[in-house]
Design an enzyme around this catalytic site. Structure first.
Site, PDB file in Angstrom:
ATOM      1  N   PHE A   1       0.853  -1.197   0.000  1.00  0.00           N
ATOM      2  CA  PHE A   1       0.000   0.000   0.000  1.00  0.00           C
ATOM      3  C   PHE A   1       0.880   1.235   0.000  1.00  0.00           C
ATOM      4  O   PHE A   1       2.072   1.164   0.325  1.00  0.00           O
ATOM      5  CB  PHE A   1      -0.943  -0.013   1.218  1.00  0.00           C
ATOM      6  CG  PHE A   1      -2.398   0.173   0.828  1.00  0.00           C
ATOM      7  CD1 PHE A   1      -3.081  -0.825   0.168  1.00  0.00           C
ATOM      8  CD2 PHE A   1      -3.081   1.354   1.128  1.00  0.00           C
ATOM      9  CE1 PHE A   1      -4.411  -0.667  -0.212  1.00  0.00           C
ATOM     10  CE2 PHE A   1      -4.409   1.524   0.756  1.00  0.00           C
ATOM     11  CZ  PHE A   1      -5.077   0.514   0.088  1.00  0.00           C
TER      12      PHE A   1
ATOM     13  N   GLN B   1      -7.095  15.486   3.544  1.00  0.00           N
ATOM     14  CA  GLN B   1      -6.474  14.591   2.568  1.00  0.00           C
ATOM     15  C   GLN B   1      -7.257  14.517   1.266  1.00  0.00           C
ATOM     16  O   GLN B   1      -8.457  14.247   1.265  1.00  0.00           O
ATOM     17  CB  GLN B   1      -6.365  13.176   3.142  1.00  0.00           C
ATOM     18  CG  GLN B   1      -5.783  12.177   2.140  1.00  0.00           C
ATOM     19  CD  GLN B   1      -5.314  10.898   2.799  1.00  0.00           C
ATOM     20  OE1 GLN B   1      -6.090  10.000   3.048  1.00  0.00           O
ATOM     21  NE2 GLN B   1      -4.030  10.827   3.121  1.00  0.00           N
TER      22      GLN B   1
ATOM     23  N   HIS C   1      -7.419  12.246  -1.895  1.00  0.00           N
ATOM     24  CA  HIS C   1      -7.011  10.950  -2.439  1.00  0.00           C
ATOM     25  C   HIS C   1      -6.730  11.157  -3.921  1.00  0.00           C
ATOM     26  O   HIS C   1      -7.514  11.812  -4.609  1.00  0.00           O
ATOM     27  CB  HIS C   1      -8.143   9.936  -2.231  1.00  0.00           C
ATOM     28  CG  HIS C   1      -7.742   8.517  -2.501  1.00  0.00           C
ATOM     29  ND1 HIS C   1      -7.445   8.040  -3.749  1.00  0.00           N
ATOM     30  CD2 HIS C   1      -7.592   7.462  -1.656  1.00  0.00           C
ATOM     31  CE1 HIS C   1      -7.125   6.752  -3.663  1.00  0.00           C
ATOM     32  NE2 HIS C   1      -7.208   6.378  -2.407  1.00  0.00           N
TER      33      HIS C   1
ATOM     34  N   LEU D   1     -14.474   6.648  -5.065  1.00  0.00           N
ATOM     35  CA  LEU D   1     -13.086   6.264  -4.831  1.00  0.00           C
ATOM     36  C   LEU D   1     -12.682   5.064  -5.681  1.00  0.00           C
ATOM     37  O   LEU D   1     -13.385   4.064  -5.723  1.00  0.00           O
ATOM     38  CB  LEU D   1     -12.928   5.905  -3.343  1.00  0.00           C
ATOM     39  CG  LEU D   1     -11.591   5.288  -2.927  1.00  0.00           C
ATOM     40  CD1 LEU D   1     -10.495   6.328  -2.971  1.00  0.00           C
ATOM     41  CD2 LEU D   1     -11.693   4.693  -1.535  1.00  0.00           C
TER      42      LEU D   1
ATOM     43  N   GLU E   1      -6.578   2.762  -3.684  1.00  0.00           N
ATOM     44  CA  GLU E   1      -5.118   2.699  -3.802  1.00  0.00           C
ATOM     45  C   GLU E   1      -4.638   1.273  -4.104  1.00  0.00           C
ATOM     46  O   GLU E   1      -3.564   1.076  -4.673  1.00  0.00           O
ATOM     47  CB  GLU E   1      -4.538   3.158  -2.451  1.00  0.00           C
ATOM     48  CG  GLU E   1      -3.082   3.463  -2.433  1.00  0.00           C
ATOM     49  CD  GLU E   1      -2.759   4.329  -1.208  1.00  0.00           C
ATOM     50  OE1 GLU E   1      -3.372   5.402  -1.056  1.00  0.00           O
ATOM     51  OE2 GLU E   1      -1.905   3.932  -0.414  1.00  0.00           O
TER      52      GLU E   1
ATOM     53  N   ARG F   1      -0.252   9.774  -0.378  1.00  0.00           N
ATOM     54  CA  ARG F   1      -1.361  10.419  -1.078  1.00  0.00           C
ATOM     55  C   ARG F   1      -1.151  11.917  -1.270  1.00  0.00           C
ATOM     56  O   ARG F   1      -1.509  12.469  -2.315  1.00  0.00           O
ATOM     57  CB  ARG F   1      -2.664  10.172  -0.318  1.00  0.00           C
ATOM     58  CG  ARG F   1      -3.098   8.732  -0.401  1.00  0.00           C
ATOM     59  CD  ARG F   1      -4.289   8.443   0.477  1.00  0.00           C
ATOM     60  NE  ARG F   1      -4.696   7.053   0.311  1.00  0.00           N
ATOM     61  CZ  ARG F   1      -5.636   6.456   1.051  1.00  0.00           C
ATOM     62  NH1 ARG F   1      -6.235   7.125   2.021  1.00  0.00           N
ATOM     63  NH2 ARG F   1      -5.958   5.205   0.840  1.00  0.00           N
TER      64      ARG F   1
ATOM     65  N   HIS G   1     -10.953  13.215   0.722  1.00  0.00           N
ATOM     66  CA  HIS G   1     -11.165  11.843   1.169  1.00  0.00           C
ATOM     67  C   HIS G   1     -11.209  11.690   2.679  1.00  0.00           C
ATOM     68  O   HIS G   1     -11.982  10.901   3.200  1.00  0.00           O
ATOM     69  CB  HIS G   1     -10.025  10.986   0.603  1.00  0.00           C
ATOM     70  CG  HIS G   1     -10.150   9.517   0.883  1.00  0.00           C
ATOM     71  ND1 HIS G   1     -11.267   8.792   0.528  1.00  0.00           N
ATOM     72  CD2 HIS G   1      -9.307   8.633   1.473  1.00  0.00           C
ATOM     73  CE1 HIS G   1     -11.093   7.526   0.893  1.00  0.00           C
ATOM     74  NE2 HIS G   1      -9.934   7.408   1.484  1.00  0.00           N
TER      75      HIS G   1
ATOM     76  N   ARG H   1      -2.386  11.052   6.284  1.00  0.00           N
ATOM     77  CA  ARG H   1      -2.615   9.666   6.670  1.00  0.00           C
ATOM     78  C   ARG H   1      -2.150   8.729   5.563  1.00  0.00           C
ATOM     79  O   ARG H   1      -2.357   9.003   4.380  1.00  0.00           O
ATOM     80  CB  ARG H   1      -4.100   9.419   6.938  1.00  0.00           C
ATOM     81  CG  ARG H   1      -4.417   7.970   7.266  1.00  0.00           C
ATOM     82  CD  ARG H   1      -5.857   7.754   7.660  1.00  0.00           C
ATOM     83  NE  ARG H   1      -6.801   7.913   6.574  1.00  0.00           N
ATOM     84  CZ  ARG H   1      -7.049   6.999   5.630  1.00  0.00           C
ATOM     85  NH1 ARG H   1      -6.388   5.862   5.627  1.00  0.00           N
ATOM     86  NH2 ARG H   1      -7.948   7.230   4.695  1.00  0.00           N
TER      87      ARG H   1
END
Lengths: 581, 247
Positions: free
Chosen positions: A116, A230, A232, A242, A245, A285, A353, A388
């Site tokens: 990730f 954030q 994304h 979304l 990721e 991100r 996000h 994050r």
């Protein structure tokens, strides 16, 4: 006033359900209830896709997970909280496994992990690409075995009751009947999630309107690090849906209009055909979303009716991989874009996000307001700092949901029964009057809810987006002040008590305006660039002035006050964020 | 010149209306708009008093089930363009009491759900420290389909048995019981047997299959029910024929 519980949890998503189970398991004498504006299984946890990070492989270590998280957060994370988080995350994910969560598996039957963004090891557990859905339904269904968890489904909390510096419960509206009740409690845990609906283009569900942040802030509890929003990097244009990721973790590429993997131009490493950890498409991100803006400025994005986009290319992954590991991505692309990612490019752009900031808590989920706790996205512990990492939010809501549950249980069992004093009774009556007379029976309002909401959203995107400046933020602050004024004459036409969603929309908008003001205010004061907060007029990180969390308080007269306590550093002194080299 | 389409929306306000009525709105017909986008346009710009549920607008929270041109649908995953030139009829889900406008009362399902014990049952609850319960990918696949239920209630709206007999447990609840029965980690099938084998459990189903046809997530509740009928029949047969120890 007859509704009363020892512990009252506001919000029935992942954090709220985990907290409720923690309370009943911790102390069999306590009564606990969840009050939620939607049925728990409708909560926004359901939309999380990619996975949940926790160290489980022998080649991994807690320190590496901690370092990835802290460097990913640009050193704004509370390091004591991160250490607790990485240590307890594996146990929480295993507990979910024991409760039936259908984690994807290795051929030998062990839980599988995937790479990730921003993570140096493979440690992201997943249930195909519907991890949040499975996690939420597992928690909800498991919660049904505990008859002691009472629920107020489709009740909307409008106010926290505070008695002499201590939380005493809430006032809530039952949507079905319209009745307005006080629900008293010795401890209240806020688990209401984030506030993406403040922005025009977001992955967040319609219900994510910052209610819990607004409730806490109005009750005098401080919000922390609100300027860190954030984006994304991969949302579908128009809908903002979304694209996980995990699509990049499985090997997807981000390409500009020339078919070029543009991330290589932004200090994120060099392209390789297969995914490399902490490099290129597996960078963090904030950096990926910032790179998109630069591509727009260079004229290398594709123009569409919904603004500029780049492409996510999954075509080189085989159909079997996409169907096994990313079936939801394929389903979403087919439904909402009429394309098949097996054969076609997916149009994507950055999309709001997640809120790194939220209600300030310690590592037990306790806020500075006695009896008030918070966990999940509504809270800021902070393990996320200025940015994050993907797949840290699901374990966060489990670890800190459980911790807040235990801490609230212990607080409630030690607390004396709260006699309902006249001061609280007066608060309840005031709130009833506000809802019934000022809103439900309002005459002559002229400002449509949707007009104020749309302008708030445009204001936030223009003034407090991926890149901000002193002037863009000052302008946004002015516009929000005007919108607050206009909200005073908001128009409400629905007089019905039964499922009045117009009243709900007005109350949500009011919370959103308050929360939006804290975001803009804190962003204006933070004269540096760190993680997701990028000031074009202060492009560098400034550890001398701002290695500090921002705590914004609402004082009794409605004015804002911001304090800057230093970041808790335990073992990882501030350093450079290095990706792809 | 924007194309337009007519939405015929059911309105019902219990305080003032004795029965539902239909309200007609002409709205823009945009290429990407779902039926839900059309409803949101009405609420934001034409009539703020319209009530309906929605949240994720990506087909996974299960809030926005309604009847569109006679069929139960997730309105966020149903597109206006597919109904052009219209008009499009939007009504509340069938087989549930209507609370108001497009909002129905699903309390019946919420009360039935715990009865089928939709949680993992183990004879002993081990602590997380023992590690994961191993499960082969093929074992996971056994129940995966039934774990995809989003509780959207479209199957109840489509079920002719539920329409006649509200005591029937119904497709989603039975599918969720099967989701755990078929999970290799679960040891609770016998505890779920009583409720599933009651008159209002699986045997009430006449296998019309409407539930599976309308499911937006390709869960096959009808298949789950048929499969469970077979299991239950075998179990009762075994109980009749075999001595206790051999069952």
């Amino acid at each position: 006033m007859t509704l009363s519980h020892d512990v009252l949890i506001v919000g029935g998503g992942g954090a709220g359900l985990r907290a409720a189970i923690a309370v009943v398991e911790d102390d069999p004498r306590l009564t606990v209830a969840i009050v939620s504006k939607v049925y728990p299984m409708r909560s926004h946890t359901v939309s999380a896709e990619g996975g949940a990070a926790a160290v489980i492989r022998p080649d991994d270590s807690l320190d590496e997970h901690a370092y990835d998280t802290i460097s990913g957060g640009d050193w704004l994370c509370a390091q004591d909280a991160v250490e607790v988080f990485v240590k307890e995350a594996p146990e929480e994910l295993l507990r979910l496994e024991h409760w039936g969560c259908p984690w994807s598996r290795e051929p030998d039957g062990r839980v599988a992990v995937r790479p990730f963004g921003g993570m140096k090891r493979m440690r992201t557990w997943f249930a195909a690409d519907k991890t949040g859905f499975h996690l939420l339904h597992t928690l909800f269904q498991t919660s049904l075995r505990y008859e002691r968890i009472a629920r107020y489904d489709e009740w909307y909390v409008t106010k926290l009751l505070v008695d002499d510096g201590r939380v005493a419960g809430v006032v809530a509206v039952e949507l079905m009947s319209g009745r307005i009740e006080a629900i008293t409690a010795k401890a209240v845990i806020l688990c209401t999630g984030g506030c993406g609906q403040i922005y025009p283009f977001t992955t967040n569900a319609a219900i994510k309107t910052g209610d819990g942040m607004g409730l806490a802030y109005r009750a005098g509890a401080p919000l922390k690090d609100m300027e860190f929003v954030q984006y994304h990097p991969t949302g579908l244009p128009f809908t903002g849906i979304l694209i996980t990721e995990a699509a990049r973790a499985e090997g997807g590429w981000l390409i500009n209009k020339d078919g070029y993997r543009y991330l290589q131009d932004y200090d994120l490493g060099t392209p390789s055909p297969t995914p490399v950890l902490r490099s290129m498409e597996l960078g963090p991100r904030d950096r990926l979303s910032q790179a998109f803006v630069k591509e727009v400025e260079k004229g290398r994005t594709v123009d569409t009716p919904y603004g500029p986009i780049v492409h996510l290319d999954l075509r080189h992954l085989r159909e079997t991989v996409i169907d096994a590991r990313l079936p939801f991505v394929r389903e979403l692309c087919r439904s909402y874009e009429n394309i098949d990612p097996v054969r076609e490019l997916i149009p994507v752009r950055p999309v709001v996000h997640y809120m790194m900031g939220g209600v300030h808590t310690d590592i037990y989920g306790a806020t500075p307001l006695e009896g008030l706790f918070a966990a999940g996205e509504v809270a800021c512990v902070s393990i996320n700092g200025a940015n994050r990492l993907g797949s840290n939010s699901l374990p966060e809501l489990l670890v800190f949901g459980a911790r807040a549950g235990v801490a609230a249980a212990s607080f409630a069992s030690g607390a004396q029964d709260l006699a309902i004093r006249p001061a609280v009774r007066a608060q309840v009556e005031d709130e009833r009057r506000r809802l019934e007379r000022d809103l439900l029976q309002r005459d002559g309002g002229k400002e449509p809810i949707s007009a104020i909401r749309e302008e708030m959203r445009a204001t936030m995107e223009e003034g407090a987006g991926i890149y901000r400046s002193g002037s863009s933020l000052a302008k946004a602050a002015d516009r929000l002040r005007v919108l607050q004024e206009r909200f005073r004459s908001v128009r409400l036409e629905d007089r019905s008590r039964t499922f009045n969603t117009e009243l709900l929309a007005a109350l949500e908008l009011s919370f959103m305006l308050d929360v939006a003001e804290t975001i803009v205010h804190c962003a204006l004061l933070r004269e540096e660039s760190r993680g997701a907060h990028q000031r074009v007029d202060f492009p560098a990180r400034d550890d001398h002035r701002f290695l500090a969390n921002s705590l914004v308080y609402r004082d009794a007269d409605g004015s804002r006050r911001v304090e800057y306590p230093p970041v808790t550093i335990t073992r990882w002194p501030p350093g450079e964020r290095v990706y792809g080299r | 010149m924007v194309d337009r389409i007519i939405l015929r929306v059911t309105r019902y306000r219990p305080e003032s209306d004795t029965e539902p009525m239909t309200q007609e709105h002409e709205i823009p017909l945009r290429k990407d708009w779902s039926v839900l986008d059309g409803l949101n346009h009405i609420k934001d710009h034409l009539d703020g008093t319209l009530s309906y549920r929605w949240s994720c607008r990506m087909g996974v929270c299960g809030s926005c089930g309604m009847t569109v041109n006679g069929e139960p649908k997730l309105t966020c995953a149903t597109f206006l363009g597919d109904y052009a030139p219209g008009p499009v009829r939007v009504e509340p889900l069938s087989n549930f009491p209507v609370v108001r406008d497009l909002v129905v009362d699903i309390g019946d399902f919420m009360r039935k759900l715990p009865r089928v014990k939709p949680w993992l049952i183990r004879s002993e609850q081990e602590p997380p420290a023992v590690g994961e319960y191993p499960q082969l990918p093929a074992e996971r696949e056994e129940y995966e389909q039934f774990s995809m239920c989003i509780n959207c209630m479209l199957c109840y709206a489509a079920c002719p048995v539920y329409a006649l007999d509200q005591e029937f447990l119904g497709p989603a609840a039975i599918a969720l019981a099967q989701r755990y029965n078929l999970d290799s980690r679960d040891q609770g099938a016998s505890e779920r047997m009583d409720v599933l084998s009651e008159a209002d459990g699986i045997w009430a189903c006449t296998f019309v299959g409407e539930c599976s046809a309308v499911c937006p997530k390709d869960v096959d509740p009808a298949g789950a029910i048929q499969r469970y009928k077979f299991t239950a029949a075998m179990d009762s047969l075994k109980a009749l024929l075999l001595p206790r120890g051999a069952r």
